[in-house]
Enzyme design. Sequence first.
Site, short mmCIF file in Angstrom:
data_model
loop_
_atom_site.label_atom_id
_atom_site.label_comp_id
_atom_site.label_asym_id
_atom_site.label_seq_id
_atom_site.Cartn_x
_atom_site.Cartn_y
_atom_site.Cartn_z
N VAL A 144 4.53 4.41 7.71
CA VAL A 144 5.41 5.23 6.88
C VAL A 144 4.69 6.47 6.36
O VAL A 144 3.47 6.47 6.17
CB VAL A 144 6.00 4.42 5.70
CG1 VAL A 144 7.04 3.43 6.18
CG2 VAL A 144 4.92 3.70 4.90
N GLY A 198 -3.04 9.10 -1.65
CA GLY A 198 -1.64 8.72 -1.38
C GLY A 198 -0.76 8.45 -2.58
O GLY A 198 0.45 8.54 -2.48
N ASP A 232 -1.62 -2.71 2.49
CA ASP A 232 -1.46 -2.99 3.92
C ASP A 232 -2.28 -4.25 4.23
O ASP A 232 -1.81 -5.36 4.02
CB ASP A 232 -1.91 -1.74 4.67
CG ASP A 232 -1.71 -1.80 6.16
OD1 ASP A 232 -0.74 -2.43 6.60
OD2 ASP A 232 -2.52 -1.21 6.90
#
Length: 180
Positions: A155, A46, A105
């Site tokens: 997202v 990511g 997160d």
Amino acid sequence: MSDRAYEITPFITAKQIAARVEELGREISQSFAGTEKLVVVGLLRGSFVFIADLIREIDLPCEVDFLEASSYGNDTTSSREVRIMKDLRGNIGGRDVLVVEDIVDTGHTISKVMEMLKARGPRRIECCAMLDKPSRREVEAKASWTGFEIPDKFVIGYGLDFAQSHRNLPYIGTVKFTDE
Ligand code: 5GP
């Protein structure tokens, strides 16, 4: 999950991202000023877009390395195991290190990765996360630099995927299932 219809709503524009990445690069350059060479470690997959932009805003000698970690766990408990799927190529002992994460997160991934990397004896190690969802935290974890704090929304874009798609969106968007 990916066969459900969904809509993408723009959330953070490419322009906002670029402005923030520039600020982060400046702050990181000041903080590590005088370093012999900064090792910038991207957490795959990511962070690859973010790290590519961020290093071009860092005005210091630097090298880039990558680490892939996967977290496995039971969603109903906060116990998670974080495993290294692809390790760094280089040695970070005695070095100045900046770990670059896409999003913090629950905090499990970054806290475990930082713990593992600290055990290798870097001179200094810090973390820069593009996004942070503090309301989702299960374990204590805080990046030294955060691009944007966001609410509890899923997202995508700017490197972040949904079922391995949308990493190439130049902005960050939220996903909403149309049957919800
Ligand atoms: P943590 O261990 O902090 O719970 O999870 C971090 C990883 O979960 C991130 O590196 C990212 O790969 C994934 N993740 C967490 N939230 C999101 C999100 O909103 N969108 C996407 N695409 N991935 C997320």
